[in-house]
Design an enzyme around this catalytic site. Structure first.
Site, mmCIF file in Angstrom:
data_model
loop_
_atom_site.group_PDB
_atom_site.id
_atom_site.type_symbol
_atom_site.label_atom_id
_atom_site.label_comp_id
_atom_site.label_asym_id
_atom_site.label_seq_id
_atom_site.Cartn_x
_atom_site.Cartn_y
_atom_site.Cartn_z
ATOM 1 N N ARG A 130 0.818 -1.238 0.000
ATOM 2 C CA ARG A 130 0.000 0.000 0.000
ATOM 3 C C ARG A 130 0.843 1.276 0.000
ATOM 4 N NH1 ARG A 130 -3.589 -2.913 3.465
ATOM 5 N NH2 ARG A 130 -5.242 -3.736 2.154
ATOM 6 N N LYS A 152 3.613 11.498 -10.972
ATOM 7 C CA LYS A 152 2.755 10.618 -11.778
ATOM 8 C C LYS A 152 3.502 9.312 -12.016
ATOM 9 C CE LYS A 152 -0.126 13.577 -14.634
ATOM 10 N NZ LYS A 152 -0.424 13.899 -16.049
ATOM 11 N N GLU A 194 10.601 17.879 -24.185
ATOM 12 C CA GLU A 194 9.761 18.261 -23.034
ATOM 13 C C GLU A 194 10.231 19.598 -22.440
ATOM 14 O OE1 GLU A 194 6.956 16.754 -22.142
ATOM 15 O OE2 GLU A 194 7.124 14.613 -22.569
ATOM 16 N N LYS A 236 8.161 23.206 -14.091
ATOM 17 C CA LYS A 236 7.205 22.124 -13.836
ATOM 18 C C LYS A 236 6.787 22.150 -12.364
ATOM 19 C CE LYS A 236 6.008 17.296 -14.302
ATOM 20 N NZ LYS A 236 6.240 15.991 -14.877
ATOM 21 N N GLU A 246 -3.953 17.314 -10.944
ATOM 22 C CA GLU A 246 -4.380 17.639 -12.306
ATOM 23 C C GLU A 246 -5.854 17.983 -12.449
ATOM 24 O OE1 GLU A 246 -2.011 15.648 -15.410
ATOM 25 O OE2 GLU A 246 -3.896 15.396 -16.465
ATOM 26 N N ARG A 250 -2.393 22.018 -13.975
ATOM 27 C CA ARG A 250 -1.457 20.964 -14.391
ATOM 28 C C ARG A 250 -1.789 20.393 -15.761
ATOM 29 N NH1 ARG A 250 1.362 16.083 -10.849
ATOM 30 N NH2 ARG A 250 2.603 15.338 -12.581
ATOM 31 N N ASN A 254 -0.051 18.767 -20.562
ATOM 32 C CA ASN A 254 -0.444 17.795 -21.590
ATOM 33 C C ASN A 254 -0.401 18.370 -22.998
ATOM 34 O OD1 ASN A 254 -1.024 15.569 -19.878
ATOM 35 N ND2 ASN A 254 -2.855 16.656 -19.186
ATOM 36 N N HIS A 257 0.446 16.194 -25.942
ATOM 37 C CA HIS A 257 0.367 14.805 -25.494
ATOM 38 C C HIS A 257 -0.911 14.087 -25.937
ATOM 39 C CE1 HIS A 257 3.904 15.842 -23.308
ATOM 40 N NE2 HIS A 257 4.011 14.639 -22.766
ATOM 41 N N HIS A 261 0.397 10.864 -27.439
ATOM 42 C CA HIS A 261 0.100 9.549 -26.857
ATOM 43 C C HIS A 261 -0.625 8.644 -27.855
ATOM 44 C CE1 HIS A 261 0.367 10.778 -22.319
ATOM 45 N NE2 HIS A 261 1.535 10.583 -22.870
ATOM 46 N N HIS A 273 9.169 8.588 -26.969
ATOM 47 C CA HIS A 273 8.168 9.500 -26.400
ATOM 48 C C HIS A 273 8.414 10.934 -26.906
ATOM 49 C CE1 HIS A 273 5.262 10.929 -23.466
ATOM 50 N NE2 HIS A 273 6.138 11.812 -23.034
HETATM 51 P P1 NAD Z 1 13.354 5.098 -21.305
HETATM 52 O O1 NAD Z 1 13.262 5.060 -19.845
HETATM 53 O O2 NAD Z 1 12.914 3.897 -22.049
HETATM 54 O O3 NAD Z 1 14.864 5.404 -21.684
HETATM 55 C C1 NAD Z 1 15.223 5.385 -23.045
HETATM 56 C C2 NAD Z 1 16.399 4.408 -23.288
HETATM 57 O O4 NAD Z 1 17.575 5.013 -22.819
HETATM 58 C C3 NAD Z 1 16.281 3.069 -22.566
HETATM 59 O O5 NAD Z 1 16.758 2.064 -23.425
HETATM 60 C C4 NAD Z 1 17.224 3.224 -21.383
HETATM 61 O O6 NAD Z 1 17.798 1.988 -21.001
HETATM 62 C C5 NAD Z 1 18.282 4.140 -21.948
HETATM 63 N N1 NAD Z 1 18.952 4.992 -20.967
HETATM 64 C C6 NAD Z 1 18.382 5.854 -20.089
HETATM 65 N N2 NAD Z 1 19.335 6.549 -19.446
HETATM 66 C C7 NAD Z 1 20.532 6.105 -19.917
HETATM 67 C C8 NAD Z 1 21.887 6.463 -19.667
HETATM 68 N N3 NAD Z 1 22.216 7.451 -18.841
HETATM 69 N N4 NAD Z 1 22.852 5.782 -20.328
HETATM 70 C C9 NAD Z 1 22.537 4.805 -21.226
HETATM 71 N N5 NAD Z 1 21.287 4.462 -21.541
HETATM 72 C C10 NAD Z 1 20.287 5.096 -20.878
HETATM 73 O O7 NAD Z 1 12.555 6.327 -21.941
HETATM 74 P P2 NAD Z 1 12.573 7.894 -21.616
HETATM 75 O O8 NAD Z 1 12.559 8.547 -22.928
HETATM 76 O O9 NAD Z 1 13.594 8.271 -20.617
HETATM 77 O O10 NAD Z 1 11.144 8.114 -20.895
HETATM 78 C C11 NAD Z 1 9.944 7.898 -21.587
HETATM 79 C C12 NAD Z 1 8.862 7.560 -20.596
HETATM 80 O O11 NAD Z 1 8.687 8.626 -19.674
HETATM 81 C C13 NAD Z 1 7.520 7.345 -21.244
HETATM 82 O O12 NAD Z 1 6.955 6.138 -20.774
HETATM 83 C C14 NAD Z 1 6.685 8.512 -20.774
HETATM 84 O O13 NAD Z 1 5.320 8.203 -20.672
HETATM 85 C C15 NAD Z 1 7.296 8.793 -19.454
HETATM 86 N N6 NAD Z 1 7.042 10.157 -18.955
HETATM 87 C C16 NAD Z 1 6.476 10.282 -17.724
HETATM 88 C C17 NAD Z 1 6.212 11.542 -17.217
HETATM 89 C C18 NAD Z 1 5.632 11.691 -15.841
HETATM 90 O O14 NAD Z 1 5.294 12.807 -15.448
HETATM 91 N N7 NAD Z 1 5.511 10.627 -15.078
HETATM 92 C C19 NAD Z 1 6.532 12.677 -17.970
HETATM 93 C C20 NAD Z 1 7.106 12.509 -19.222
HETATM 94 C C21 NAD Z 1 7.361 11.236 -19.704
#
Ligand code: NAD
Length: 374
Positions: A130, A152, A194, A236, A246, A250, A254, A257, A261, A273
């Protein structure tokens, strides 16, 4: 001891949250400060370090070693890298592994990785027994700028992205910009989409700063990255502190997005992304211009800023699936998608609230056009 962390960080940003404000420490070479951050903000003997299997061997293991050296008992868990792992299945494997390891409510999760890791490990922390605390150590540009801040968490499901999840604010975030050196150049660039979005919705000067510094950011120059990450996180943080769950302001985060998405879901998450959100920002700016809400020329300015960061070519998606995903968007009402629209770069239009309903034909036309390349 915590004074040393503040001194080591180039910037510390406080983010307001219902469960208590938390710090985001930003600067080069901050990983050594992690044990001190844990004892000050998420004190626990047992720690679950969660990484994907690409970041795990490079940065997850070194984080785990630092924590073991500081006297913590560490369970190190990894999952296959990539958006395809942001699922209920990965969540169940990770939570089962934590139960098997006997981790109790007095444990803390340390998420070391990109946005997939912070979203997935954050959701594990939100739900495990939990809820246990989570400390984020983002390693991608995107996770530093955006995903690790705001609480999030969640996973993707067949019907769409992030449709199952929870709000679970971290206890602290440690952004060490030197880790960007190991991230592929193209991914570093995509993550900056972003940062441009934060400027586009809130602060034209920030938008221009990101544009001017694009080259050093993509080259992973640690101090420039720290400067821009801190500025973006500050923008942010201002927004999420006002509206953590949100209900209002907030929603402006989006921007780009709704369409972004839908494209990601229709591409089965084989598209980054950042690239999907770039398409979304262009399409939603065109939508606003077409409706006479967004200043003419905004989409062209976005296009100029985004072009050095991501591929502008055709996206390989099934148009029908993209339309279905658009209707399944979390902001949809009665199956009709809603959009955050810009007034101009630096300002969101608020004529009818934070989001605008748009008829299906108009929405589908901009979606189809952007999928063909911009
Ligand atoms: P990801 O986590 O898949 O990372 C991209 C790739 O880079 C992966 O293969 C990872 O292994 C590699 N990687 C990451 N850091 C590295 C490093 N320092 N050295 C070598 N390799 C590395 O993707 P992302 O683009 O970081 O994030 C995308 C995700 O974030 C999506 O799912 C999106 O929905 C989410 N997101 C969430 C929020 C939120 O507010 N929660 C906001 C924006 C995006």
């Amino acid at each position: 001891m915590i004074t040393a962390v503040h001194e080591a960080a180039r910037d510390t940003i406080e983010v307001g949250a219902a469960a208590g404000a938390y710090p985001v420490f930003v600067g080069p070479d901050l990983l050594d400060q992690l044990p001190a951050v844990l004892s000050a903000y998420a004190s626990a003997h047992r720690v679950a370090v969660i990484s994907d299997d690409e970041v795990g061997p490079i940065h997850g293991a070194s984080v785990a070693r630092r924590l073991v050296d500081a006297g913590h008992e560490v369970t190190f868990l990894t999952f296959p890298a990539g958006e395809a792992s942001k699922t209920r299945k990965s969540w169940s494997i990770l939570t089962d592994d934590m139960l098997k390891a006997g981790l109790g409510r007095d444990c803390v999760v340390v998420a070391v990785g990109g946005g997939v890791t912070t979203d997935l490990a954050g959701f594990v922390a939100a739900t495990y027994l939990r809820g246990v605390p989570v400390v984020h150590v983002p390693t991608s540009t995107l996770a530093m700028i955006d995903a690790s801040v705001g609480g999030k968490t969640g996973v993707d499901v067949h019907a769409g992205k992030n449709l199952v999840g929870a709000f679970h604010a971290p206890s602290a975030v440690v952004v060490d910009t030197t880790v960007l050196a190991t991230l592929e150049r193209a991914r570093r660039a995509e993550g900056l989409v972003e940062a441009l979005k934060h400027g586009a919705i809130r602060d034209e000067a920030h938008f221009s700063m990101v544009m001017e510094r694009t080259e050093s950011l993509v080259a992973a120059e640690p101090m420039t990255c720290a400067e821009v990450v801190a500025a973006s996180v500050r923008l942010k943080a201002e927004i999420v502190a006002q509206d953590e769950f949100e209900g209002g302001v907030r929603q402006m985060l989006n921007f780009g997005h709704t369409i972004g998405h839908a494209i990601e879901a229709a591409a089965d998450y084989r598209i980054g992304h950042g690239r999907a959100v770039a398409c979304g920002m262009i399409a939603e700016a065109r939508l606003g211009e077409g409706l006479g809400i967004t200043e003419t020329g905004t989409a062209a300015r976005l296009s100029e800023a985004l072009a050095p960061l991501t591929d502008r070519g055709r996206v390989d998606v099934d148009g029908t699936r993209a339309r279905q995903a658009l209707a399944a968007d979390k902001k949809s009402r009665d199956g009709r998608p809603r959009f955050v629209l810009l007034r101009r770069i630096g300002e969101v239009a608020r004529d009818v609230g934070w989001t605008h309903e748009v008829d299906d034909d108009t929405a589908h036309a901009v979606l189809d056009a952007v999928v063909g390349g911009w």
